[in-house]
Enzyme design. Sequence first.
Site, PDB file in Angstrom:
ATOM      1  N   VAL B  11       0.837  -1.211   0.000  1.00 36.65           N
ATOM      2  CA  VAL B  11       0.000   0.000   0.000  1.00 36.65           C
ATOM      3  C   VAL B  11       0.868   1.256   0.000  1.00 36.65           C
ATOM      4  CG1 VAL B  11      -1.786   1.276   1.237  1.00 36.65           C
ATOM      5  CG2 VAL B  11      -1.906  -1.218   1.111  1.00 36.65           C
ATOM      6  N   LYS B  87      -6.750  -0.877  10.590  1.00 37.40           N
ATOM      7  CA  LYS B  87      -7.963  -1.102  11.384  1.00 37.40           C
ATOM      8  C   LYS B  87      -7.657  -1.598  12.787  1.00 37.40           C
ATOM      9  CE  LYS B  87      -8.330  -5.170   8.571  1.00 37.40           C
ATOM     10  NZ  LYS B  87      -7.303  -4.675   7.652  1.00 37.40           N
ATOM     11  N   GLY B 116     -11.612  -0.879   2.169  1.00 31.40           N
ATOM     12  CA  GLY B 116     -10.594  -0.706   1.125  1.00 31.40           C
ATOM     13  C   GLY B 116     -10.899   0.497   0.264  1.00 31.40           C
ATOM     14  N   GLY B 169      -2.600 -13.448  -3.044  1.00 39.28           N
ATOM     15  CA  GLY B 169      -2.213 -12.343  -2.171  1.00 39.28           C
ATOM     16  C   GLY B 169      -3.375 -11.747  -1.392  1.00 39.28           C
ATOM     17  N   GLU B 172      -3.457 -13.502   4.165  1.00 47.09           N
ATOM     18  CA  GLU B 172      -2.141 -13.509   4.790  1.00 47.09           C
ATOM     19  C   GLU B 172      -1.653 -14.948   4.963  1.00 47.09           C
ATOM     20  OE1 GLU B 172      -0.707 -10.581   5.734  1.00 47.09           O
ATOM     21  OE2 GLU B 172      -2.465  -9.464   5.079  1.00 47.09           O
ATOM     22  N   ASP B 183     -11.350  -9.808  11.382  1.00 47.65           N
ATOM     23  CA  ASP B 183     -11.050  -8.633  10.554  1.00 47.65           C
ATOM     24  C   ASP B 183     -12.337  -7.848  10.263  1.00 47.65           C
ATOM     25  OD1 ASP B 183      -9.080  -7.299   8.436  1.00 47.65           O
ATOM     26  OD2 ASP B 183     -10.993  -7.687   7.436  1.00 47.65           O
ATOM     27  N   LYS B 187     -13.705  -3.960  11.550  1.00 52.67           N
ATOM     28  CA  LYS B 187     -14.235  -2.938  10.653  1.00 52.67           C
ATOM     29  C   LYS B 187     -15.613  -2.458  11.111  1.00 52.67           C
ATOM     30  CE  LYS B 187     -11.497  -4.588   6.773  1.00 52.67           C
ATOM     31  NZ  LYS B 187     -11.439  -5.616   5.708  1.00 52.67           N
ATOM     32  N   GLY B 284      -6.170  -4.506  -1.701  1.00 51.74           N
ATOM     33  CA  GLY B 284      -5.258  -4.397  -2.833  1.00 51.74           C
ATOM     34  C   GLY B 284      -4.558  -3.047  -2.817  1.00 51.74           C
TER      35      GLY B 284
END
Lengths: 382, 382
Positions: B11, B87, B116, B169, B172, B183, B187, B284
């Site tokens: 990123v 996050k 994202g 990708g 993880e 995750d 959020k 991404g």
Amino acid sequence: MKVAVLGYGTVGFGVVEMLKKAEGLEPGPVLVRPGKDDEPFKVTSMEAITEDPSVDVVAEVMGGVEPAFSYACAALKAGKHFVTSNKALVAAKGPELAKLAEENHVAFLFSAACGGGVPFLHNLSLAVQSDEILSVGGILNGTTNYMLDQMQSTGMSYADALSDAQKLGYAEADPTADVTGLDALRKIMLACAVAFEVLPVEGLLHEGIDSFSAADSSYIQSKGFACRLIASGGKAENGSVYAYVEPVLFDSSAAERSVLKNFNMAKYNGKNAGRIVMIGQGAGRWPTASAVLRDCSDICSGRRIMMKPSCKAGSADNSACVHRYLVRVPADVALPLPIKEKEAVGESCYLITDAVSVQAMHEAAKALRENGASVFFAAIGE
Amino acid sequence: MKVAVLGYGTVGFGVVEMLKKAEGLEPGPVLVRPGKDDEPFKVTSMEAITEDPSVDVVAEVMGGVEPAFSYACAALKAGKHFVTSNKALVAAKGPELAKLAEENHVAFLFSAACGGGVPFLHNLSLAVQSDEILSVGGILNGTTNYMLDQMQSTGMSYADALSDAQKLGYAEADPTADVTGLDALRKIMLACAVAFEVLPVEGLLHEGIDSFSAADSSYIQSKGFACRLIASGGKAENGSVYAYVEPVLFDSSAAERSVLKNFNMAKYNGKNAGRIVMIGQGAGRWPTASAVLRDCSDICSGRRIMMKPSCKAGSADNSACVHRYLVRVPADVALPLPIKEKEAVGESCYLITDAVSVQAMHEAAKALRENGASVFFAAIGE
């Protein structure tokens, strides 16, 4: 910030009510027609607003180009921020208003003019600052989406669907702008102005849903398709802007099919962000008022620009956009385009074309109609 | 405005490249690990950034709570605006950072931490100013959406779908946070903090997709359903906040079914705006970088606040949220909940419960699993 409101109809009432509860905002005077000033907060002259030093923002929700344009100019020249839900005004006078706002160091925002409650233009104008926008578009007219949904989910006729939409307050007494695609066209003009700094005013093409019949609905459903009215805009490889509205057929995997009733779906494709899709109510008192209020809050936070002052009126070029089309013509009429498939149904014939340009398809339909033929066409979505 | 970047991975590289082209923004120093400073713009100490008067904004894209939190505090205390995609940091330390940003009159924005490329938190924080938000949620984890899509469109096993997601990708090396729903839970915590001024840190419930098998996939498809992992948050009638993550089954009319691959779909329901849905790439390099850049542009325009300084950590209460559930248990195991339907398939049994609370369902599954039973459950979407 105190917000004066021009117009006290469906949306105007909603804006005033929301202003009473919003953080950092409060309602100011409301401009109404002479004789309608039956409450102390209502005024009948624009001067009462432009000369009121306590007014920071003017929110216009009257519709129509005049007197809205004169009022907008007066507000901007008086150093008031200007917010509008009026797509006809911005499509006709946007670049002038953007320049006037810049000269007077005030904001000119018009989120509510495209997508109703969907915060499309707001996000587009923010994305433009750091991303390259490749295309914009989607389902931008809730009235026709409601009618198409009714016709396809219940088999209702076009006339009944229109009458239903009118009863529910979605369609105006004169529904021409909605059903011919002109309303959606104005919205894609605004999106192009925000995304590409060109407000396309020539070379535009729009086909609505007024040729779509219950028989067409049943034919396309038998082929696994559903029809939506789609506005498309973008930058072609040669740098020109394209902008057009037409019916599009979607197969069962398309997200457009899940957009029902009077909802809108607005999209942009950013070089970096990728495809961003937003769905919400495209019209109605509270969704539209909420878009006006978001713009007012955004002015509180410091935002000033939605259409850049450098934005110019220009021409659209739809000759490089190509699709395959489904076309319904009378059985005895030939379509002067390359045809791949053909199926006779009663006295009509359904054709599938090779990939042809939007320009070519719209012109062919126009020529046949001038000869008295009934024609329906829709692009086949990829 | 000059933007320093903390982290130069996937990123971080994207953020720096986008900054080079963005209006009104330019890249500043980039913080990297000692020994990795092989180019002049790279620095290895946070002081080189906090003490650089030309830096206006610090964008953190390293991930993890420490040292990101120390760096964030240092940046804010030095009077730098702070933007993050992290996050875990905001879920752990958001209210502290919001207060610190207010004390130092600088911005703290974190759009990229949820959704994202989807500008969800940005719009939510703007909507909050003038509308009452009733609920938030959606498909907030792209990795699990990709896996679910693969399993349901190709019949792939869970293990193969995970391995595919890792190769691409999306997942993880340690995919635990994704597949267990943690995750997505982080959020929805952030979305609740923005929408309701409460960051729920206790009473949270999360069920992931790690119990979903190819056999479950084929069973639910035979019933006309598709499964998505959904995060839900909102305000209950008693004023408490609810927040949980669990698989949900959707029939063919649901828009969630058209969210494929690694896409996200984030929603909020405003009292006035109605239901607003946003779909885009949830992860991404470029989508995430574009969200960081939008926050930077937004700071240029004057925006400062995403989570209000008055936001406090609090408890979630999921006892008033009720759904019917599909539950798969071993054929010889009883589920201590009211059951409406029951179907044996091999050595398993699929049950449909009456409407039960989220709390009750998650607790019942936990109890059965502690006794060694394999259990899958999913709410039945309305």
